[in-house]
Motif scaffolding. Structure first.
Motif: not given
Length: 195
Positions: A83-104
């Motif tokens: 992933q881009d080291g500074e700009v988040e954008g990836l999200q996953v759907l879990k239990d019908e809710q969107w979650f941000r995936v952190p940049n590590v």
């Protein structure tokens, strides 16, 4: 004029309307509305490849992560994402809710694809994901995807089917044309192959 995703990335042009999917679960993609952060485990692959006391524990963390947090709905076997080291954008759907995936920093995100879910007889999950654009900053990530060979028969591995864990998926033949059809219809090969 039709452009491939690669051509759009190079030219910087906006994609045609048919490339934009309006999310019916959470129509707001306003970055000012924060989504919860998905806590995902970070696996040290150096511990897995180097014999040490922590090897078994790290392998168990990886197995648990792949079973609980697949991060993509697509026709791959597995996808590696830096992933881009500074700009988040990836999200996953879990239990019908969107979650941000952190940049590590300097970490690879492993996306389990639909075909790996079938081959693992459901041990590894391939959930839905999306990437949200940041209106103020560009985001650049590196992706390497692994697909089955065209025409290959995909089915659960024999060692993962037992009396305690019966076969969950029927055999399917991999076809890029079929994968495009699943994508455009909003369906998944895992749904079609489920017994």
């Amino acid at each position: 004029m039709e452009y491939s995703v690669h051509e759009l990335a190079i030219t910087g042009e906006n994609p045609p309307a048919k490339y934009i999917y309006t999310d019916s679960i959470n129509p707001s993609q306003d970055p000012s509305i924060p989504l919860p952060l998905l806590e995902i485990p970070v696996i040290d692959f150096n511990r897995i490849t180097t014999p040490s006391v922590g090897t078994g524990a790290e392998l168990e963390r990886l197995r648990s992560a792949l079973s609980s947090y697949g991060c993509v709905m697509d026709g791959t076997v597995i996808t590696y994402l830096l992933q881009d080291g500074e700009v988040e954008g990836l999200q996953v759907l879990k239990d019908e809710q969107w979650f941000r995936v952190p940049n590590v920093p300097d970490a690879l995100v492993l996306h389990v694809g639909d075909h790996l879910e079938i081959m693992s007889n459901g041990e590894f999950k391939s959930p839905v994901h999306r990437v949200v654009l940041n209106p103020e900053r560009q985001r650049m990530s590196v992706v390497i995807a692994s697909f089955p060979e065209e025409g290959r028969q995909i089915e659960p591995l024999e060692g993962l089917v037992s009396g305690e864990r019966p076969r969950l998926y029927r055999q399917v033949k991999y076809s890029i044309v079929d994968q495009v059809g699943y994508y455009w219809s909003g369906t998944r090969v895992t749904d079609d192959a489920r017994i």
